[in-house]
Design an enzyme around this catalytic site. Structure first.
Site, PDB file in Angstrom:
ATOM      1  N   ASN A 172     -17.418   5.473  41.988  1.00  0.00           N
ATOM      2  CA  ASN A 172     -16.218   4.959  43.015  1.00  0.00           C
ATOM      3  C   ASN A 172     -15.304   5.853  42.800  1.00  0.00           C
ATOM      4  OD1 ASN A 172     -15.054   1.778  42.869  1.00  0.00           O
ATOM      5  ND2 ASN A 172     -15.763   2.386  44.794  1.00  0.00           N
ATOM      6  N   CYS A 187     -15.783   9.502  44.973  1.00  0.00           N
ATOM      7  CA  CYS A 187     -15.549  10.070  46.071  1.00  0.00           C
ATOM      8  C   CYS A 187     -16.570   9.346  47.100  1.00  0.00           C
ATOM      9  CB  CYS A 187     -16.923  11.491  45.726  1.00  0.00           C
ATOM     10  SG  CYS A 187     -16.720  12.225  43.835  1.00  0.00           S
ATOM     11  N   ARG A 188     -17.648   9.145  47.171  1.00  0.00           N
ATOM     12  CA  ARG A 188     -18.318   8.427  48.390  1.00  0.00           C
ATOM     13  C   ARG A 188     -17.602   7.470  48.885  1.00  0.00           C
ATOM     14  NH1 ARG A 188     -23.837   9.752  46.832  1.00  0.00           N
ATOM     15  NH2 ARG A 188     -23.116   8.690  44.637  1.00  0.00           N
ATOM     16  N   SER A 189     -17.502   5.903  47.941  1.00  0.00           N
ATOM     17  CA  SER A 189     -17.944   4.678  48.368  1.00  0.00           C
ATOM     18  C   SER A 189     -16.013   4.196  49.074  1.00  0.00           C
ATOM     19  CB  SER A 189     -18.457   4.049  47.429  1.00  0.00           C
ATOM     20  OG  SER A 189     -17.621   3.761  45.859  1.00  0.00           O
ATOM     21  N   ASP A 210     -24.027  13.216  47.574  1.00  0.00           N
ATOM     22  CA  ASP A 210     -22.880  13.099  46.263  1.00  0.00           C
ATOM     23  C   ASP A 210     -22.321  14.104  46.535  1.00  0.00           C
ATOM     24  OD1 ASP A 210     -21.053  12.929  44.053  1.00  0.00           O
ATOM     25  OD2 ASP A 210     -23.127  12.688  43.041  1.00  0.00           O
ATOM     26  N   CYS A 259     -20.941   3.258  45.556  1.00  0.00           N
ATOM     27  CA  CYS A 259     -21.688   4.519  44.849  1.00  0.00           C
ATOM     28  C   CYS A 259     -22.235   4.327  43.391  1.00  0.00           C
ATOM     29  CB  CYS A 259     -20.846   5.931  45.447  1.00  0.00           C
ATOM     30  SG  CYS A 259     -19.320   5.873  45.103  1.00  0.00           S
TER      31      CYS A 259
HETATM   32  P1  4NP Z   1     -19.071   8.661  43.524  1.00  0.00           P
HETATM   33  O1  4NP Z   1     -19.984  10.706  42.998  1.00  0.00           O
HETATM   34  O2  4NP Z   1     -20.793   8.296  43.298  1.00  0.00           O
HETATM   35  O3  4NP Z   1     -19.232   9.824  45.028  1.00  0.00           O
HETATM   36  O4  4NP Z   1     -18.668   8.625  43.543  1.00  0.00           O
HETATM   37  C1  4NP Z   1     -19.872  11.254  41.833  1.00  0.00           C
HETATM   38  C2  4NP Z   1     -18.770  10.905  41.040  1.00  0.00           C
HETATM   39  C3  4NP Z   1     -18.177  11.036  39.248  1.00  0.00           C
HETATM   40  C4  4NP Z   1     -19.808  11.567  38.915  1.00  0.00           C
HETATM   41  C5  4NP Z   1     -21.065  11.102  39.381  1.00  0.00           C
HETATM   42  C6  4NP Z   1     -20.673  10.668  40.833  1.00  0.00           C
HETATM   43  N1  4NP Z   1     -20.612  11.063  37.222  1.00  0.00           N
HETATM   44  O5  4NP Z   1     -21.066  11.483  37.018  1.00  0.00           O
HETATM   45  O6  4NP Z   1     -18.933  11.388  36.621  1.00  0.00           O
END
Ligand code: 4NP
Length: 164
Positions: A14, A16-18, A128, A11
């Site tokens: 790294n 939340c989703r992955s 997201d 993702c």
């Molecule tokens: P992820 O979510 O890609 O599912 O881990 C996010 C977590 C943090 C951020 C963006 C997406 N960020 O911009 O900090």
């Protein structure tokens, strides 16, 4: 056939989703007694959270379903090693996929996570949940569970097809 199936969930951050996808898929693999047949990991295309544990909302959601992801630590996708190491590189959304192509991943190695969800006719993004409320994480968990089961079924099917 390779000794191990190698699967990398990707993702943006790294956190939340992955990490959730990683935890859910590992859980399914463990419960199918296939742990020794798989190497599973996750990473982000961005570097903001490198070294951090998953978002507390991902940890909490996983724990509700009996999955512990507290030991995971965010890392950034590494084109030098990851492209060669992993057979299945699985982006959570179209933007992650685009980033991975820019980083040199051959398109045939990339399949969107929700392409493995047998209930969907066309693959959609795993949204997201970072900037949303807690219920977004449960929705993401449900989507990921369907897709992870589909991925395991797909690899199982491929493996048997190669043997026959
Ligand atoms: P992820 O979510 O890609 O599912 O881990 C996010 C977590 C943090 C951020 C963006 C997406 N960020 O911009 O900090």
């Amino acid at each position: 056939m390779p000794d191990q199936h190698t699967v990398l969930f990707v993702c943006l951050g790294n956190i939340c989703r992955s990490p959730l996808a990683h935890g859910i898929f590992q859980h399914l693999v463990d419960h199918s007694n296939l742990a020794d047949k798989f190497h599973i990991d996750s990473c982000g295309t961005g570097d903001w959270h490198v070294g951090n544990p998953p978002d507390p909302r991902s940890i909490q959601t996983a724990s509700i379903y009996g999955i512990d992801i507290t030991h995971q630590r965010a890392r950034q996708f590494n084109p030098t090693t990851d492209i060669e190491c992993f057979t299945y590189i699985i982006p959570m959304d179209a933007s992650n996929k685009k980033n991975l192509i820019k980083l040199g991943v051959p398109e045939p190695k990339l399949t969107l996570m929700r392409a493995y969800d047998p209930t969907l006719k066309t693959p959609q993004d795993v949204p997201d949940p970072y900037y949303g409320g807690d219920d977004g994480f449960d929705k993401v968990y449900q989507m990921l569970t369907r897709a992870c089961q589909g991925l395991l079924d797909y690899i199982d099917h491929e493996t048997h097809a190669q043997r026959t």
